[in-house]
Every structure is written in C-alpha cells, then in structure tokens.
Design a protein around this motif. Structure first.
Motif, short mmCIF file in Angstrom:
data_model
loop_
_atom_site.label_atom_id
_atom_site.label_comp_id
_atom_site.label_asym_id
_atom_site.label_seq_id
_atom_site.Cartn_x
_atom_site.Cartn_y
_atom_site.Cartn_z
N HIS A 1 0.83 -1.21 0.00
CA HIS A 1 0.00 0.00 0.00
C HIS A 1 0.87 1.26 0.00
O HIS A 1 0.53 2.24 -0.67
CB HIS A 1 -0.96 -0.01 1.19
CG HIS A 1 -1.89 -1.18 1.14
ND1 HIS A 1 -2.87 -1.33 0.18
CD2 HIS A 1 -1.98 -2.27 1.93
CE1 HIS A 1 -3.52 -2.47 0.38
NE2 HIS A 1 -3.00 -3.05 1.44
N ALA B 1 2.03 1.71 -3.51
CA ALA B 1 0.95 2.21 -4.36
C ALA B 1 0.73 3.71 -4.12
O ALA B 1 0.53 4.48 -5.07
CB ALA B 1 -0.35 1.43 -4.08
N TYR C 1 1.09 6.79 -6.76
CA TYR C 1 -0.03 7.71 -6.92
C TYR C 1 0.43 9.16 -6.75
O TYR C 1 0.07 10.03 -7.56
CB TYR C 1 -1.12 7.37 -5.90
CG TYR C 1 -2.26 8.36 -5.85
CD1 TYR C 1 -3.27 8.32 -6.80
CD2 TYR C 1 -2.31 9.35 -4.88
CE1 TYR C 1 -4.31 9.23 -6.77
CE2 TYR C 1 -3.34 10.26 -4.83
CZ TYR C 1 -4.35 10.21 -5.79
OH TYR C 1 -5.37 11.12 -5.76
N ASN D 1 -6.07 1.64 -6.43
CA ASN D 1 -6.21 0.44 -7.25
C ASN D 1 -7.23 -0.46 -6.55
O ASN D 1 -7.85 -0.03 -5.57
CB ASN D 1 -4.86 -0.26 -7.45
CG ASN D 1 -4.21 -0.64 -6.12
OD1 ASN D 1 -4.88 -1.10 -5.19
ND2 ASN D 1 -2.91 -0.48 -6.03
N THR E 1 -5.99 -0.75 -2.67
CA THR E 1 -5.45 0.32 -1.84
C THR E 1 -6.35 1.54 -1.74
O THR E 1 -6.61 2.22 -2.73
CB THR E 1 -4.06 0.76 -2.37
OG1 THR E 1 -3.21 -0.39 -2.43
CG2 THR E 1 -3.43 1.81 -1.48
N GLU F 1 4.09 0.76 -7.66
CA GLU F 1 3.40 -0.28 -8.47
C GLU F 1 4.08 -0.46 -9.81
O GLU F 1 4.52 0.44 -10.44
CB GLU F 1 1.96 0.14 -8.72
CG GLU F 1 1.12 0.13 -7.48
CD GLU F 1 -0.31 0.43 -7.82
OE1 GLU F 1 -0.62 1.47 -8.42
OE2 GLU F 1 -1.15 -0.40 -7.46
#
Length: 166
Positions: free
Chosen positions: A72, A75, A79, A99, A102, A166
């Motif tokens: 997480h 991710a 982001y 996603n 997450t 990611e």
C-alpha cells in the motif's frame, strides 16, 4: 463465520452478550489480520480518534485487502508521483481507491503510523490515536516534529522513498 467478498469487521458487541468479541473476516478468508488489529487498537483508544489513525494503524500492522503495508505504501508512492499537486493533508480524508486493493486513506494513515512508531514506538501509535478528526492537519505534523505543512510533506515523501511503487 461471516462471509463477504471484501472487507471485514471487528465487533465488540455488548458486554456479556453472545456477540462479544467477534471477528468478521473479509475477502472470504479465515485469516484477516487487519480486522484482528482493530481489537487491540480499540483497547488503546482513550478518546475520540480519527478514522485515519484507526485504519492506518490496522493497515500498518496487519495490511489490508490481503496485501501487506509495504504494498500500500508503494501504491501511494506511485499515486503521488503521478499527482504531485496533491496536498498530503487532502489525503487524510480521501477514501477513494488507488487500485483494487489500496485506499488512499488507509495507505496514508499507515505511513503516518509507521513514522509515529519509528519515532516513539507504541507511544507514537497511542499519540496518533489521541488525535481527533478535526485536529488532524494541526496535530499530525506536530506529533512527528514537523514545523510546517511543507516539512511534513517532505518527511512523508522521504518515508515513501523506501518502498517500491506499483
């Protein structure tokens, strides 16, 4: 056992009731550590706390959606690299998904929990839980020793550097 495709719940139930201390596991799994963490987190709460702290600490300790905290955090790192204009403070209440696994709020809270734990151990997590929803923007940077929004953002982004995106 409660069967759900996603999510779970830790329920305290009524004292002495047949529903006292029940864990509803999510994702059709018997093992769901995120919800188990909520039992122990609830024992530490002494006043009104934020959803950011509750879900963040549960994600830091037990992951979420069958993914570990590190997933997480990675991710969230990706982001924010794609959305550099985002204020870190805006992430405190954003429960949208990065996603399928997450939540922005869960991942943000988990990174803050990690930072608090790194700084003060269990007391850092207790300090995080003591911050109410209405005082997040003021108290979280203070808890972590940041003097401004910018210094908090810098510390937050520096923490994310240790995780793969990611």
């Amino acid at each position: 056992m409660f069967l759900a495709k996603t999510g779970g719940q830790a329920s305290w139930g009524g004292k002495g009731s047949e529903f006292e201390y029940i864990l509803y596991s999510g994702n059709n799994k018997e093992y769901y550590p995120h919800e188990l963490c909520h039992f122990y987190i609830n024992m530490l709460i002494t006043q009104e706390c934020s959803r950011l702290a509750e879900e963040g600490i549960a994600t830091f300790l037990g992951g979420s959606s069958e993914q570990p905290y590190t997933y997480h955090a990675g991710a969230l790192k990706s982001y924010l690299a794609k959305n550099p204009e985002k204020s870190v403070f805006d992430l405190f209440t954003d429960n949208s998904k990065i996603n399928e696994h997450t939540s922005i709020l869960y991942a943000t809270g988990a990174v803050i929990a990690d930072m608090a734990y790194e700084k003060k151990g269990l007391q850092g997590l207790k300090d995080f839980l003591a911050i109410s929803e209405k005082n997040l923007k003021e108290k979280i940077p203070e808890m972590l020793g940041a003097s401004s929004e910018e210094s908090f953002r810098t510390a937050f982004l520096n923490k994310l550097k240790q995780y793969d995106g990611e």
